[in-house]
Design a protein around this motif. Structure first.
Motif, PDB file in Angstrom:
ATOM      1  N   UNK A 381       6.565   6.154   7.319  1.00  0.00           N
ATOM      2  CA  UNK A 381       5.499   5.343   6.744  1.00  0.00           C
ATOM      3  C   UNK A 381       4.844   6.116   5.606  1.00  0.00           C
ATOM      4  N   UNK A 382       4.142   5.441   4.703  1.00  0.00           N
ATOM      5  CA  UNK A 382       3.474   6.161   3.617  1.00  0.00           C
ATOM      6  C   UNK A 382       2.414   7.118   4.165  1.00  0.00           C
ATOM      7  N   UNK A 383       2.444   8.385   3.791  1.00  0.00           N
ATOM      8  CA  UNK A 383       1.375   9.300   4.202  1.00  0.00           C
ATOM      9  C   UNK A 383       0.024   8.821   3.675  1.00  0.00           C
ATOM     10  N   UNK A 384      -1.029   8.967   4.435  1.00  0.00           N
ATOM     11  CA  UNK A 384      -2.340   8.479   3.981  1.00  0.00           C
ATOM     12  C   UNK A 384      -2.884   9.236   2.780  1.00  0.00           C
ATOM     13  N   UNK A 385      -2.339  10.405   2.479  1.00  0.00           N
ATOM     14  CA  UNK A 385      -2.841  11.203   1.355  1.00  0.00           C
ATOM     15  C   UNK A 385      -2.338  10.719  -0.006  1.00  0.00           C
ATOM     16  N   UNK A 390       1.355   2.364  -3.663  1.00  0.00           N
ATOM     17  CA  UNK A 390       2.677   1.911  -3.238  1.00  0.00           C
ATOM     18  C   UNK A 390       2.516   0.698  -2.328  1.00  0.00           C
ATOM     19  N   UNK A 391       3.604  -0.058  -2.202  1.00  0.00           N
ATOM     20  CA  UNK A 391       3.628  -1.228  -1.326  1.00  0.00           C
ATOM     21  C   UNK A 391       4.678  -0.997  -0.244  1.00  0.00           C
ATOM     22  N   UNK A 392       4.261  -0.703   0.987  1.00  0.00           N
ATOM     23  CA  UNK A 392       5.242  -0.492   2.058  1.00  0.00           C
ATOM     24  C   UNK A 392       6.077  -1.745   2.284  1.00  0.00           C
ATOM     25  N   UNK A 393       7.288  -1.539   2.805  1.00  0.00           N
ATOM     26  CA  UNK A 393       8.159  -2.660   3.105  1.00  0.00           C
ATOM     27  C   UNK A 393       7.687  -3.437   4.319  1.00  0.00           C
ATOM     28  N   UNK A 394       8.449  -4.494   4.647  1.00  0.00           N
ATOM     29  CA  UNK A 394       8.077  -5.366   5.763  1.00  0.00           C
ATOM     30  C   UNK A 394       7.983  -4.596   7.075  1.00  0.00           C
ATOM     31  N   UNK A 395       8.791  -3.554   7.218  1.00  0.00           N
ATOM     32  CA  UNK A 395       8.767  -2.757   8.449  1.00  0.00           C
ATOM     33  C   UNK A 395       7.803  -1.581   8.353  1.00  0.00           C
ATOM     34  N   UNK A 396       7.014  -1.544   7.277  1.00  0.00           N
ATOM     35  CA  UNK A 396       6.035  -0.482   7.107  1.00  0.00           C
ATOM     36  C   UNK A 396       6.592   0.801   6.539  1.00  0.00           C
ATOM     37  N   UNK A 397       7.880   0.824   6.197  1.00  0.00           N
ATOM     38  CA  UNK A 397       8.506   2.041   5.688  1.00  0.00           C
ATOM     39  C   UNK A 397       8.135   2.277   4.228  1.00  0.00           C
ATOM     40  N   UNK A 398       8.069   3.543   3.844  1.00  0.00           N
ATOM     41  CA  UNK A 398       7.748   3.904   2.467  1.00  0.00           C
ATOM     42  C   UNK A 398       8.878   3.531   1.522  1.00  0.00           C
ATOM     43  N   UNK A 399      10.125   3.778   1.935  1.00  0.00           N
ATOM     44  CA  UNK A 399      11.279   3.539   1.066  1.00  0.00           C
ATOM     45  C   UNK A 399      12.008   2.266   1.497  1.00  0.00           C
ATOM     46  N   UNK A 402      16.953   0.269  -1.141  1.00  0.00           N
ATOM     47  CA  UNK A 402      17.523   1.042  -2.251  1.00  0.00           C
ATOM     48  C   UNK A 402      17.137   2.520  -2.158  1.00  0.00           C
ATOM     49  N   UNK A 403      16.410   2.895  -1.111  1.00  0.00           N
ATOM     50  CA  UNK A 403      15.792   4.224  -1.016  1.00  0.00           C
ATOM     51  C   UNK A 403      14.807   4.432  -2.163  1.00  0.00           C
ATOM     52  N   UNK A 404      14.169   3.357  -2.586  1.00  0.00           N
ATOM     53  CA  UNK A 404      13.148   3.403  -3.625  1.00  0.00           C
ATOM     54  C   UNK A 404      11.797   3.015  -3.038  1.00  0.00           C
ATOM     55  N   UNK A 405      10.736   3.537  -3.631  1.00  0.00           N
ATOM     56  CA  UNK A 405       9.390   3.089  -3.309  1.00  0.00           C
ATOM     57  C   UNK A 405       9.084   1.851  -4.148  1.00  0.00           C
ATOM     58  N   UNK A 406       8.531   0.829  -3.516  1.00  0.00           N
ATOM     59  CA  UNK A 406       8.029  -0.323  -4.260  1.00  0.00           C
ATOM     60  C   UNK A 406       6.605   0.006  -4.699  1.00  0.00           C
ATOM     61  N   UNK A 407       6.434   0.206  -5.982  1.00  0.00           N
ATOM     62  CA  UNK A 407       5.141   0.621  -6.516  1.00  0.00           C
ATOM     63  C   UNK A 407       4.207  -0.571  -6.666  1.00  0.00           C
ATOM     64  N   UNK A 408       2.929  -0.333  -6.472  1.00  0.00           N
ATOM     65  CA  UNK A 408       1.915  -1.369  -6.677  1.00  0.00           C
ATOM     66  C   UNK A 408       1.511  -1.371  -8.144  1.00  0.00           C
ATOM     67  N   UNK A 409       1.780  -2.463  -8.861  1.00  0.00           N
ATOM     68  CA  UNK A 409       1.453  -2.459 -10.291  1.00  0.00           C
ATOM     69  C   UNK A 409      -0.032  -2.616 -10.551  1.00  0.00           C
ATOM     70  N   UNK A 410      -0.463  -1.971 -11.614  1.00  0.00           N
ATOM     71  CA  UNK A 410      -1.778  -2.199 -12.187  1.00  0.00           C
ATOM     72  C   UNK A 410      -1.583  -2.435 -13.674  1.00  0.00           C
ATOM     73  N   UNK A 411      -2.242  -3.442 -14.197  1.00  0.00           N
ATOM     74  CA  UNK A 411      -2.230  -3.659 -15.638  1.00  0.00           C
ATOM     75  C   UNK A 411      -3.611  -3.300 -16.164  1.00  0.00           C
ATOM     76  N   UNK A 412      -3.646  -2.381 -17.121  1.00  0.00           N
ATOM     77  CA  UNK A 412      -4.889  -1.962 -17.749  1.00  0.00           C
ATOM     78  C   UNK A 412      -4.981  -2.545 -19.145  1.00  0.00           C
TER      79      UNK A 412
END
Length: 444
Positions: A381-385, A390-399, A402-412
Motif C-alpha cells: 500500500x502507499x506509505x503514509x509519508x 498518488x491514486x492507489x488501485x482498486x485493491x489499495x496497492x501502490x503499483x 503495469x508496475x506503475x504508480x497512477x499519479x493524481x493530477x493537479x493542473x496549476x
C-alpha cells in the motif's frame, strides 16, 4: 482564445498563501534493537548535464534516510543478521548523465555495495540503459524516469513481464498527456463555445516529448473525444532550443485555440517571450514546462507567464484546498530546505518518496531476499509519508498492473500579482483540490 497546457510544473510563487503549520510528529522509540544496516542504491546523474537533477533527488533520498533512521530504522523479521531493526544506508553512484555509465553504476550498487533495492535516475535514456543489468541480477528496482519503457513493451500498451522486478514511481511522460486531454475535454466548451478545440502540440524531440504526445492522443482516441479535441498540428524542436519563431509561426498558421507543450522550463521561457510578440497567438500564456527542473530564469519574463496551465503531482510552491495535504507538504518543504538549503519540486519529492517506498517494501518482505522484496513491492500500500500525490488501485496497492504508480493530477495556472509585480500559481483542477477556478483569457 488560445490556451496553453504544459507538462509539469516548477513555478515561482511570490505571493503565495502562508504555509500551514504542521503538527510535529514525535519520534517513536524503537521497539527492537538495531542489529544491522541495509543498503539502498541510488543510481543518479550527479554530474554532467543533468547533475542538478540527480542532486535534487539525492537530497530528497538523504532526508528520507535521516527520518527513517531517527525512528529506529525498519524491522526485518528475517534480516541478514537475524530479526531486529535495521538502519538504512543510501549509497549513490554517479552515471555522469551518460547512458554508457548507467549500467556500470548499477552493477556496482548490486555487486559491490550489495544494495537491497536500486533507485534509478530520472534521466530516461540512462535509466532505460540500466534495465539489462537489473534484469541480469533480478534486482528489485524503483524507476523515477518518465519513460513508460521502464515496465512496458515497445508498443506501450502491455506490461513487459521480463521487467517484473522494476516498479515505476514517476511514469509522467504518458500521464502528463493523459491529464492534458482530460482537462481540455472538461473545459472545451468554455475555451471554444463555437466548436471543437483546435490543438497544436509543440514538443521537444526526445522520448519525453514523444511520450507526452502519445498519452495525449491515446486518451483522446480511447475516450472517443475526437469531435471535441482535434489535433491540427504537431511541431518538434531539438532539446535545449532557445529560438522558436519558426515553430510558433507554423503553429499559428494552423489557427489553434489550444497549444499543448512538451517543454522544459529553460525552453519555455524563450518560447513564452517569443510567442508574446506574435499577434496571431494572443491569448497564449506560457509557463515552466515540467516538474523535472526548476529554472529561475523563467520567472524574469513576468507577465508573459500569466495564464499558463501546468500539470504536476507535486508543485514546488502552490497549495491545494486540502489541509492535510498542505500540512504534509509544508513539513516536507521545510525539512528539505533545512537539509539542502534549497527549495525543491517534483524531483526532490520523488527521491524522498522512493526511499520510503523501498523501506516499506523491505519491512513488508521482512528480508532482503530479491523475490520476497519484489513481491512486497507488487502488493504494498502507499506509505503514509509520500508527498507526491498518488491514486492507489482498486485493491489499495501502490503499483498497478503495469508496475506503475497512477499519479493524481493537479493542473496549476499562473496568475499575476499587480501589487508585487510578480507571478504566482494556484491549483485550478481537479475541483476537489482547487484553490481557484481556471481562466482562459489572461494573456497580456
Amino acid at each position: 482564445m488560445i490556451v496553453v497546457i504544459v507538462g509539469g510544473v516548477a513555478a515561482y510563487y511570490a505571493t503565495r498563501p502562508p504555509a500551514p503549520t504542521p503538527t510535529p510528529t514525535p519520534t517513536p522509540t524503537p521497539t527492537h534493537a538495531i542489529v544491522g544496516q541495509v543498503n539502498i542504491g541510488l543510481e543518479q546523474s550527479l554530474t554532467g548535464a543533468l547533475g542538478p537533477i540527480g542532486e535534487e533527488v539525492l537530497w530528497g533520498a538523504m532526508l528520507a534516510e535521516s527520518q527513517i533512521n531517527s525512528q529506529g530504522g525498519i524491522y526485518l523479521a528475517n534480516g541478514p543478521n537475524g530479526p531486529g531493526n535495521y538502519t538504512i544506508n543510501v549509497i549513490p553512484q554517479d552515471d555522469q548523465s551518460n547512458p554508457s555509465n548507467g549500467p556500470t553504476a548499477t552493477s556496482t550498487l548490486i555487486t559491490s555495495d550489495h544494495a537491497a533495492i536500486v533507485i534509478t535516475t530520472p534521466a530516461s535514456t540512462v535509466a532505460i540503459a540500466d534495465i539489462r543489468t537489473i534484469q541480469q541480477y533480478d534486482e528489485p528496482s524503483i524507476f523515477l524516469c518518465s519513460s513508460p519503457l521502464a515496465t512496458r513493451t515497445s508498443n506501450l500498451t502491455n506490461f513487459d513481464t521480463s521487467k517484473s522486478m522494476i516498479f515505476h514511481y514517476q511514469p509522467t511522460g504518458i500521464q502528463y498527456g493523459e491529464w492534458a486531454a482530460e482537462f481540455l475535454h472538461q473545459y472545451a466548451s468554455q475555451i471554444n463555445p463555437s466548436g471543437p478545440l483546435r490543438v497544436v502540440y509543440i514538443g521537444q524531440q526526445t522520448e519525453y516529448g514523444q511520450d507526452y504526445l502519445w498519452g495525449f492522443e491515446y486518451t483522446i482516441n480511447q475516450s472517443g473525444w475526437q469531435n471535441q479535441i482535434q489535433i491540427v498540428g504537431v511541431e518538434w524542436y531539438p532539446f535545449g532550443s532557445t529560438q522558436f519563431q519558426d515553430t510558433l509561426t507554423k503553429a499559428a498558421a494552423a489557427s489553434p485555440n489550444v497549444l499543448v507543450l512538451g517543454t522544459w522550463p529553460s525552453e519555455q521561457a524563450a518560447l513564452s517571450q517569443q510567442a508574446a510578440t506574435m499577434p496571431d497567438l494572443k491569448g497564449v500564456v506560457m509557463g515552466p514546462a515540467t516538474g523535472i527542473v526548476d529554472d529561475k530564469s523563467y520567472y524574469s519574463i513576468g507577465q508573459d507567464a500569466v495564464g499558463t496551465f501546468m500539470s504536476t503531482n507535486f508543485p514546488e510552491y502552490a497549495w491545494t484546498s486540502n489541509a492535510t495535504i498542505n500540512a504534509k507538504w509544508a513539513a516536507f518543504r521545510s525539512a528539505y530546505l533545512a537539509l539542502s538549503g534549497q527549495q525543491t519540486g517534483l524531483l526532490g519529492a520523488s527521491g524522498y518518496d522512493a526511499v520510503w517506498v523501498a523501506a516499506y517494501a523491505l519491512k513488508d518482505a521482512g528480508t532482503t531476499q530479491n523475490t520476497a522484496v519484489i513481491n512486497a513491492l507488487a502488493t504494498m500500500s502507499p506509505p503514509p509519508q509520500l508527498v507526491v500525490l498518488v491514486k492507489p488501485g482498486a485493491n489499495g496497492a501502490l503499483f498497478n498492473s503495469y508496475h506503475e504508480v497512477s499519479l493524481q493530477p493537479l493542473e496549476l495556472e499562473t496568475f499575476w500579482n499587480s501589487t508585487s509585480s510578480s507571478i504566482y500559481t494556484q491549483v485550478v483542477w481537479p475541483s476537489q483540490f482547487a484553490t481557484a477556478s481556471p481562466q482562459f483569457n489572461l494573456f497580456p
